[in-house]
Write a protein that holds these residues in place. Structure first.
Motif, PDB file in Angstrom:
ATOM      1  N   ALA A 117      44.217  39.062  42.985  1.00  0.00           N
ATOM      2  CA  ALA A 117      44.410  37.931  42.057  1.00  0.00           C
ATOM      3  C   ALA A 117      45.519  38.256  41.062  1.00  0.00           C
ATOM      4  CB  ALA A 117      43.106  37.626  41.326  1.00  0.00           C
ATOM      5  N   ASN A 118      45.481  39.475  40.531  1.00  0.00           N
ATOM      6  CA  ASN A 118      46.522  39.862  39.573  1.00  0.00           C
ATOM      7  C   ASN A 118      47.903  39.921  40.227  1.00  0.00           C
ATOM      8  OD1 ASN A 118      45.042  40.131  37.086  1.00  0.00           O
ATOM      9  ND2 ASN A 118      44.055  41.934  37.977  1.00  0.00           N
ATOM     10  N   MET A 145      39.535  34.233  47.013  1.00  0.00           N
ATOM     11  CA  MET A 145      38.100  34.352  47.184  1.00  0.00           C
ATOM     12  C   MET A 145      37.767  35.557  48.048  1.00  0.00           C
ATOM     13  SD  MET A 145      37.599  31.676  45.442  1.00  0.00           S
ATOM     14  CE  MET A 145      35.835  31.615  45.603  1.00  0.00           C
ATOM     15  N   LYS A 196      49.178  36.343  40.858  1.00  0.00           N
ATOM     16  CA  LYS A 196      49.616  35.771  39.578  1.00  0.00           C
ATOM     17  C   LYS A 196      51.009  36.296  39.233  1.00  0.00           C
ATOM     18  CE  LYS A 196      47.468  34.621  35.210  1.00  0.00           C
ATOM     19  NZ  LYS A 196      46.279  34.791  34.369  1.00  0.00           N
ATOM     20  N   VAL A 234      39.591  41.680  45.527  1.00  0.00           N
ATOM     21  CA  VAL A 234      39.952  40.432  44.843  1.00  0.00           C
ATOM     22  C   VAL A 234      40.656  40.689  43.513  1.00  0.00           C
ATOM     23  CG1 VAL A 234      39.065  38.299  43.847  1.00  0.00           C
ATOM     24  CG2 VAL A 234      38.062  39.187  45.931  1.00  0.00           C
ATOM     25  N   ILE A 235      40.174  41.676  42.755  1.00  0.00           N
ATOM     26  CA  ILE A 235      40.732  41.908  41.417  1.00  0.00           C
ATOM     27  C   ILE A 235      42.234  42.175  41.496  1.00  0.00           C
ATOM     28  CG2 ILE A 235      40.682  43.381  39.361  1.00  0.00           C
ATOM     29  CD1 ILE A 235      37.752  43.885  39.823  1.00  0.00           C
ATOM     30  N   ILE A 251      44.981  30.160  38.717  1.00  0.00           N
ATOM     31  CA  ILE A 251      44.406  31.024  39.754  1.00  0.00           C
ATOM     32  C   ILE A 251      42.895  30.970  39.598  1.00  0.00           C
ATOM     33  CG2 ILE A 251      44.259  33.363  40.704  1.00  0.00           C
ATOM     34  CD1 ILE A 251      47.105  32.794  40.803  1.00  0.00           C
ATOM     35  N   ILE A 252      42.207  30.403  40.579  1.00  0.00           N
ATOM     36  CA  ILE A 252      40.757  30.508  40.520  1.00  0.00           C
ATOM     37  C   ILE A 252      40.356  31.651  41.439  1.00  0.00           C
ATOM     38  CG2 ILE A 252      40.340  28.093  39.867  1.00  0.00           C
ATOM     39  CD1 ILE A 252      39.608  27.439  42.677  1.00  0.00           C
ATOM     40  N   SER A 253      39.563  32.537  40.918  1.00  0.00           N
ATOM     41  CA  SER A 253      39.197  33.696  41.735  1.00  0.00           C
ATOM     42  C   SER A 253      37.769  34.079  41.443  1.00  0.00           C
ATOM     43  CB  SER A 253      40.149  34.861  41.456  1.00  0.00           C
ATOM     44  OG  SER A 253      40.192  35.149  40.086  1.00  0.00           O
TER      45      SER A 253
END
Lengths: 352, 352
Positions: free
Chosen positions: B277-278, B297, B281, B273-274, B260-262
């Protein structure tokens, strides 16, 4: 132990970057910059944590203007993050920004660049050129692919624009989200220029993965003597970025700080090392900036050896343990008194 | 991208170590080895997490004997950790250990060494020689101090003992609790021998510091082509050791896995985003071993660029976002549907 490459020294506010100067830690706020109170509050928290330089996003003219009040309320230099619009750069400097993050090739005409440089020159404001693997131009990708060469050529183009304007107050970053690509890009640019380098792995990801990627990328480069300032990018509260950055610098001897060395527990462990190490770290919080090594060892096999290297230490036996100071046994204590006695010993020996 | 040094290949159980072979992840149980059920349970959990080789402490004869039932209940090779007593080594092999961790200079007479080697030779059981900064002999410390040279000379003495017995099935570790000393020691020994190297930073500390120290130490060496198997030592549940080890190998391209690129969130970020992203995942857990890059992003500045490199991605705008696949915009979606739509897209495109 690491021989750093001697780069040109620039000045961001009152912080020197490059040469033999300490490596400052940077972070970036994730509040709306126009929300001045929130932004100042976050920066103050970051300063307490150990942030040396802060960057804020400047997406519009209101944000550029907000820098004035923000800068007046904080004690560390502030970098304005600008994309595409040279007017925002000028406005940000007028408002008190100490540095710009701006790629001169992306703000339009040569005229625009000169307008910006006129202002930065007057106030000796450095510019960070920041090329990312993700923002490479189509042209560069066609010519080089997303490679270190492509990233570095792109950065050098921006550098050339400033040099052509006789402006040399700059630092450079060449980040990628891939760790090997990041390392390769910095190695390459480090051979080509003498400007200070701002290290980081971009879009590194969540707290867990991002900390590991950043540690490897930034850590590897630092051990090679490359890098003058660092930013750990995490998709997380920026406080975490600063904590990870501090730990990276501490691990490599670039910063002092409390170092708890503790064994991985194994089938030999006679005391509860995990909770004891965490508890000791917690009880010694006020010593976190001290150059102090404390060992927490679970057994007699490695315990005495490691405790010999540490300033203070405990090594656990069955239901009781030993307390050491610089290799000498000070006393025995029962398991439930070990931490208390260790902390008392440290507090009576280490002057604050 | 990294050129690995070609070391001799040894075999621990059915796992090849050295040469061009994949880099296995090791961990160590922290249960009492004589507590067979707990030990087996922990190993099974470690296997699910990604552990390739497990080590158990063998402090006494009962622990050596317990290896029989443990080994029969698990699917990965087992290493017996022996200190000082050669009888424990022989007993552990008889019970089915696939490898020993043992320093032949520390088990007494030449006779004892030959007794052990007789048994390891018969079954082709390799021996890991493991020298730590903390367990250096007084003699070495007097001669060299606690230096890379001292650590390496000590390791070479143990190596010479096995070579004198015409035994070459070995791997070596030269760990220190200091990251620079660890790196220097491995660099030095890597120039001197061709045996596979077991990498690690010893007594690295708590989960947070230990992960960072290990990432820098192990990561730096791996990027230099040094290292054939790794163990992350943490004062924490060994599950964490395996997770960190996997992430290190993934970061450097030695393992495949969901990446995961964030972006770090900043004042430009329009979506959360935080947590996204979690959440992504989490929802893609079943794809954790897949070679898949997903970008999360928060804004239009870096978003589209990064999403171009990723297999799939989202880039957030105000209250809605874009979903990408290999650089092509697939659709727009409102913020609260972004994750759902992204996951549906991935599941319908990636075959399991």
């Amino acid at each position: 132990m690491v021989m750093r490459k001697k780069t040109r020294v620039i000045k961001v506010g009152d912080v020197l970057i490059g040469g033999n100067n300490p490596i400052p830690i940077q972070s970036m706020t994730n509040t709306k910059t126009i929300n001045i109170q929130n932004t100042v509050d976050q920066i103050k928290e970051l300063i307490i944590t150990g942030c040396d330089i802060i960057r804020v996003a400047v997406p519009d003219i209101e944000s550029a203007k907000a820098i004035k009040k923000i800068r007046e309320s904080i004690s560390i230099p502030l970098i304005a993050d600008i994309h595409f619009d040279y007017k925002l750069a000028i406005e940000a400097i007028k408002a008190g920004a100490d540095c710009l993050r701006l790629n001169p090739g992306n703000i339009g005409s040569k005229q625009n660049v000169l307008k910006v440089v006129d202002v930065t020159r007057e106030r000796k404001i450095p510019i960070r050129i920041g090329v990312n693997s993700g923002s490479l131009s189509k042209e560069k990708i066609e010519k080089y692919g997303v490679t270190a060469q492509g990233i570095v050529e792109s950065a050098l183009e921006h550098v050339a624009i400033l040099e052509k304007a006789n402006y040399y107050e700059m630092k450079i970053s060449v980040k990628a989200s891939s760790v090997p690509l990041t390392i390769e890009s910095y190695r390459l640019i480090s051979e080509k220029v003498n400007y200070p380098l701002h290290l980081g792995v971009t879009e590194a990801g969540t707290e867990f993965s991002g900390s590991i990627k950043s540690s490897i990328g930034i850590g590897t480069l630092l051990t090679e003597g490359i890098g003058d300032t660092i930013r750990v990018s995490l998709t997380a509260n920026p406080i975490k970025e600063v904590l990870v950055a501090k730990e990276i610098l501490k691990s490599l001897g670039f910063r002092k700080g409390l170092d708890i060395i503790s064994c991985p527990t194994c089938g030999r462990t006679e005391i509860d090392v995990i909770s004891m190490a965490n508890e000791i770290k917690n009880q010694l919080k006020e010593y976190s900036e001290f150059d102090l090594t404390v060992a927490v060892m679970g057994c007699v096999v490695n315990g005495p050896g490691e405790a010999r290297e540490a300033d203070f230490g405990i090594a656990g036996g069955e239901k009781e343990g030993l307390i050491f100071q610089k290799g000498k046994i000070i006393k025995k204590a029962p398991e439930d008194k070990l931490i208390e006695e260790l902390v008392v010993l440290i507090k009576s020996n280490v002057e604050k």
